[in-house]
Scaffold this motif. Structure first.
Motif, short mmCIF file in Angstrom:
data_model
loop_
_atom_site.label_atom_id
_atom_site.label_comp_id
_atom_site.label_asym_id
_atom_site.label_seq_id
_atom_site.Cartn_x
_atom_site.Cartn_y
_atom_site.Cartn_z
N HIS A 102 -39.13 -4.10 -37.15
CA HIS A 102 -40.45 -3.52 -36.67
C HIS A 102 -40.75 -2.15 -36.06
O HIS A 102 -39.14 -1.46 -36.04
CB HIS A 102 -40.59 -3.54 -35.10
N GLU A 167 -43.05 -5.58 -38.20
CA GLU A 167 -43.98 -5.11 -37.05
C GLU A 167 -44.68 -4.27 -36.02
O GLU A 167 -43.76 -3.98 -36.62
CB GLU A 167 -43.47 -7.13 -36.03
N GLU A 170 -43.32 -5.38 -31.35
CA GLU A 170 -42.22 -6.36 -30.89
C GLU A 170 -41.29 -5.88 -29.74
O GLU A 170 -41.40 -6.44 -28.49
CB GLU A 170 -41.06 -5.82 -31.97
N SER A 174 -44.49 -9.48 -29.08
CA SER A 174 -44.68 -9.11 -29.89
C SER A 174 -46.18 -10.57 -30.03
O SER A 174 -46.10 -12.14 -30.11
CB SER A 174 -43.73 -10.40 -30.69
N PHE A 177 -48.11 -12.94 -33.24
CA PHE A 177 -46.94 -12.63 -33.55
C PHE A 177 -47.44 -14.68 -34.61
O PHE A 177 -46.67 -14.40 -35.11
CB PHE A 177 -45.59 -12.51 -33.45
N ASP A 197 -32.95 -6.50 -36.22
CA ASP A 197 -32.53 -6.22 -35.23
C ASP A 197 -32.00 -6.17 -34.34
O ASP A 197 -32.17 -6.66 -33.31
CB ASP A 197 -34.50 -6.74 -35.00
N ILE A 407 -34.29 -12.63 -29.21
CA ILE A 407 -35.50 -12.53 -30.07
C ILE A 407 -36.72 -13.52 -30.24
O ILE A 407 -36.38 -14.72 -31.00
CB ILE A 407 -34.95 -11.82 -31.81
#
Length: 465
Positions: A102, A167, A170, A174, A177, A197, A407
């Motif tokens: 991201h 992205e 994030e 998100s 997403f 990430d 996440i």
């Protein structure tokens, strides 16, 4: 750990190492763009950031298509922040790998706590300092450098399919997403997914993240009065909102600081050795302050829930007066043990708070944001391939990590791209201070992460589906 060397391993390693100076220069340029997805910040910076990242992938010459796109935020009339989607079709029966990172970053926080300007990349003592230098613009540049390596070693003869999804929101939940995945599923469908990430065991030892906690974040308003009152006239007879809030929040934790909410579960799993001295060094714990919780230190971080008050709206110190406050608003952020649904954990917290509201205080819950944790299936061949690449790049066997952070969108990936092997990797080390002042990237770790990913891509290119 043993692995039969691929004929191109040496060439890939040398080419990946050669990309590092350019990759770090490009990373510095990205760090200079303060792309923050919070509405209070200049959103044109996210457009600049997205355009810069798209240009980096376009310049590799390895993709059939590179686009900057947005998706709708479900339930609203808004669109999410700009994301980068790039695709290269697989050939001759080779697999496709999706590389995620991201480009948005956390706000800088208190500028006075930064030793150097947060958006001016600065190298000192083997680290690159700046907001996003580690989280997660270094993840982007690891992908770019690995693709550049494939270009150098294979040129147009690379058969591996590669998709890129970078992205732009994030750090802000998100929000689009899932819709972005749904809108672009044909372009994103893949056999392997690398989510760059996460972090490593330390600056010299790689880590493969195999478990992640979920999250449950919400806003709580505590109200006790219709209006503010004079503390001299009514103090001692009526409950001020701050007192009620302090008493209420204190019920969330046991005496040792562990979570005391019935219904929030723990995961039973072994953890590697990790000492209190290491915790103090990596977390900056003050000499007179004790750790909280019970069990092994890593079990508290990886496998148990935690609850943190991350924000509060109340009278500032400068504006303090002899007034009984009618209401206080706080933001509560909980980490949910892997294996428990975030909805279940949130319901347990709401029920607990309502049951423990002191003096009949009125409670209002809003802005609920939930995300489930994740447990990686480590039995697949791709996980073994990733571990081997890490070992060869770092010269050390990787450690299977749990991560205390979350996440949540990985659950969306599992749902939309079933059957894909998911690898959660990263370029951070315990001293990266992501989300904090003086965030930094360990330069040697970055080089090893680039070599790891390049070796993984090369070895996947040698396989067939």
């Amino acid at each position: 750990m043993s692995y039969e060397q691929h004929p191109n391993d040496e060439a890939v390693t040398h080419a990946a190492q050669a990309t590092i100076p350019t990759a770090l220069a490009d990373l510095g340029n990205l760090v200079r763009i303060p792309g923050i997805a919070w509405p209070a910040f200049d959103q044109t910076n996210l457009q600049r950031s997205a355009a810069a990242v798209a240009a980096l992938f376009e310049e590799t010459g390895m993709f059939d298509s590179v686009e900057v796109k947005t998706a709708a935020i479900p339930g609203t009339d808004e669109h999410g922040q700009p994301a980068i989607l790039a695709t290269r079709a697989a050939k001759n029966g080779k697999p496709t790998i999706l590389l995620y990172a991201h480009h948005d970053v956390q706000p800088q926080g208190d500028a006075e706590l930064w030793e150097t300007p947060p958006f001016e990349p600065t190298v000192r003592d083997g680290r690159l300092y700046g907001r996003g230098a580690a989280d997660d613009k270094a993840g982007i540049m690891a992908h770019v450098a690995a693709v550049r390596t494939m270009k150098e070693v294979y040129g147009d003869d690379l058969d591996l399919g590669i998709s890129i999804f970078i992205e732009g929101e994030e750090e802000f939940g998100s929000r689009s997403f899932a819709q972005f995945l749904s809108d672009n599923i044909d372009a994103l469908r893949s056999d392997v997914i690398v989510v760059a990430d996460s972090g490593n065991w330390d600056s010299e030892t790689p880590g493969l993240t195999v478990s992640l906690r979920g999250n449950a974040r919400f806003t709580l308003k505590v109200r006790t009065l219709e209006h503010a009152s004079h503390s001299g006239m009514f103090g001692g007879a009526i409950p001020d909102a701050m007192m009620a809030t302090v008493k209420l929040l204190s019920t969330l934790w046991a005496a040792d600081g562990s979570v005391a909410v019935a219904g929030m579960t723990e995961r039973d799993a072994e953890t590697p050795e990790y000492t209190e001295a290491t915790l103090r060094d990596e977390a900056g714990l003050l000499p007179g302050v004790s750790p909280i919780g019970n069990g092994t230190i890593l079990s508290r971080i990886w496998n148990k829930p935690s609850i943190t008050v991350t924000g509060i709206d109340f009278t500032s110190v400068e504006a303090a007066s002899n007034t009984i406050s009618p209401e206080v608003t706080v933001v509560i952020s909980a980490r949910v043990a892997p294996g428990q649904e975030a909805t279940e954990a949130y319901a347990a917290m709401e029920a607990h708070l309502r049951a423990n509201a002191p003096f009949g205080a009125e409670l209002t819950f809003s802005d609920v944001d939930l995300g489930n944790g994740f447990l990686v299936d480590t039995s697949g061949a791709t996980v073994s391939l990733a571990r081997q690449a890490m070992h060869d790049a770092y010269g050390k066997a990787p450690v299977d990590l749990g991560v205390g952070g979350s996440i949540p969108f990985i659950a969306d990936l599992v749902r939309e791209i079933p059957g894909a092997d998911i690898l959660v990797t990263g370029v951070e080390d315990p001293h990266s201070r992501a989300h904090s002042p003086n965030e930094s990237l360990h330069l040697a770790t970055f080089q090893n992460a680039v070599v790891t990913e390049a070796l993984l891509l090369s070895r996947l290119n040698a396989q067939t589906k």
